[in-house]
Enzyme design. Structure first.
Site, short mmCIF file in Angstrom:
data_model
loop_
_atom_site.label_atom_id
_atom_site.label_comp_id
_atom_site.label_asym_id
_atom_site.label_seq_id
_atom_site.Cartn_x
_atom_site.Cartn_y
_atom_site.Cartn_z
N CYS A 96 0.85 -1.19 0.00
CA CYS A 96 0.00 0.00 0.00
C CYS A 96 0.88 1.23 0.00
CB CYS A 96 -0.91 -0.01 1.23
SG CYS A 96 -2.17 1.30 1.22
N CYS A 148 -10.46 -16.43 5.87
CA CYS A 148 -11.19 -15.18 5.99
C CYS A 148 -10.19 -14.04 5.90
CB CYS A 148 -11.94 -15.14 7.33
SG CYS A 148 -12.68 -13.55 7.78
N ASP A 149 -10.67 -12.87 5.47
CA ASP A 149 -9.79 -11.70 5.40
C ASP A 149 -9.21 -11.34 6.75
OD1 ASP A 149 -8.68 -9.33 4.15
OD2 ASP A 149 -10.23 -8.20 5.19
#
Length: 407
Positions: free
Chosen positions: A20, A296-297
């Site tokens: 990011c 899962c995230d």
């Protein structure tokens, strides 16, 4: 015994992994770079993109899904560039069977949005979520770039470009110590921007005494404490109640707050529209840039890695018995105080990752950190939620509740 029918599942694809251009103080995903220490380049390769799109479409079609959703996140997915998403769209068109259609949703921090990106999203019908925590002074308290610079101005510019292009946009607001005590300031700011769909996501992560992330409940519980950016359950409850009152007074039918909409659906007797409040989970998986699939995230940890889609088809990994157990454990491990709670059907104990607080009645189990907030909100909002459901069943617009609230 005949084989069980295929089940639909959701995949959150992370083509850039955790990379990011921002370094938000509460981000739970930047740490995932440590899972791949030998890699210096986090990018989904073309052969993997082909495999993912082909297998995902086939799995959803086999499960009877007519509109096949793709969700793109990160990290920051716009770092992949427009050409990557053009290839993705071409592959979706190639593998989409007759009688089906494809939808795409993408979550971005908004700082890299240009007129070209906005036109691309509009042309191809993307739903775009933009992360924005409120007015610049609030937003920039947590959401800084890698150089420590504020980002609100760039985010607002990106959001404006998307709106001007006619892109379907929603805003994701993280509720943290930076804004948890300023609900109406946040809500009115977003409202003033013309935002119509808002998600409020409370910040919750644990850390060890040396500042390292503590991982999911059950791992490193000794010595783990809440990170300093977390809000309490009570703070989150007060945050939701304040915004709910403002929403009921003037914005029903015009602004859609995810938490309120999910609760309205539950009060109407529909299944929870958000895994957070569903009785079981396990159907929302996370796909990393290299093909690793996780339960899962919020459970991108080595012990919750299901495998790699290069080695085994996506649908097989999603249907593994241990993944089904993971989903069913949410209900199976529901503590006694939740089972007897009057709001059980509206909450189901919340996200299992959030179950780190002692039971309120002194029981031996663990309840959601946000349990007190969920109960506070439901106690406060339930009569008006029920009244809105009643209006809809009468064939009247939900917005009629606003006249009643003023009366």
């Amino acid at each position: 015994m005949p084989a069980a029918a295929p089940r639909p599942f959701h995949v959150m694809a992370k083509p850039i992994g955790p990379r990011c251009n921002l370094a938000c103080g509460y981000c739970y995903y930047l740490e995932k770079e440590a899972l791949y220490p030998a890699r210096s380049r986090f990018r989904m390769e073309d052969d993997l993109l082909v495999r993912y799109i082909r297998d995902h479409i086939a799995a959803q079609a086999a499960a009877g899904v007519r509109e096949i959703p793709f969700s793109w996140q990160g990290g920051e997915p716009l770092l992949m560039g427009i050409d990557f998403f053009r290839r993705a769209l071409a592959l979706q068109a190639r593998y989409c069977p007759p009688g089906h259609r494809i939808s795409n949703a993408l979550q971005t921090n908004g700082t890299l949005v240009t007129e070209a990106w906005a036109a691309f999203f509009r042309e191809h019908g993307f739903l775009v979520g933009v992360s924005l925590d409120g007015p610049p002074g609030i937003h920039d308290a947590a959401r800084l770039d890698r150089r420590g610079r504020p980002t609100a101005e760039r985010v607002l510019r990106g959001l404006g470009l998307l709106q001007a292009a006619g892109v379907e946009v929603n805003v994701l607001t993280v509720v943290s110590r930076a804004n948890g005590d300023r609900p109406l300031e946040v809500y009115r700011f977003l409202r003033g921007l013309g935002v119509e769909v808002i998600q409020f996501i409370p910040a919750l992560e644990r850390q060890m005494p040396d500042g390292r992330p503590a991982g999911p409940p059950g791992r490193n519980d000794r010595g783990a404490s809440l990170a300093p950016f977390c809000v309490t359950g009570e703070d989150y409850g007060r945050f939701l109640c304040a915004i709910f009152d403002a929403w009921v007074a003037q914005d029903v039918g015009r602004i859609f707050v995810q938490h309120f909409e999910v609760m309205l659906g539950i009060f109407a007797g529909a299944p929870a529209g958000l895994c957070l409040f569903a009785e079981t989970c396990g159907d929302a998986l996370a796909l990393e840039h290299n093909g690793d699939l996780y339960a899962c995230d919020h459970y991108v940890y080595p012990e919750h890695r299901l495998g790699n889609i290069r080695a085994r088809p996506l649908a097989e990994l999603a249907a593994l018995p241990r993944q089904r157990r993971f989903g069913k454990d949410k209900a199976a491990r529901l503590p006694a105080s939740c089972r007897s709670c009057r709001w059980r059907a509206a909450c189901h104990g919340g996200c299992p990752k959030h179950r780190i607080a002692p039971e309120p009645d002194g029981g031996p189990g663990r309840v959601s950190h946000f349990c007190a907030g969920y109960r506070m909100f439901l106690d406060h909002a339930a009569p008006r939620l029920a009244a809105i459901v009643s209006l809809i069943r009468q064939g009247r617009p939900a917005s009629d509740i606003m006249a009643a609230s003023h009366g």
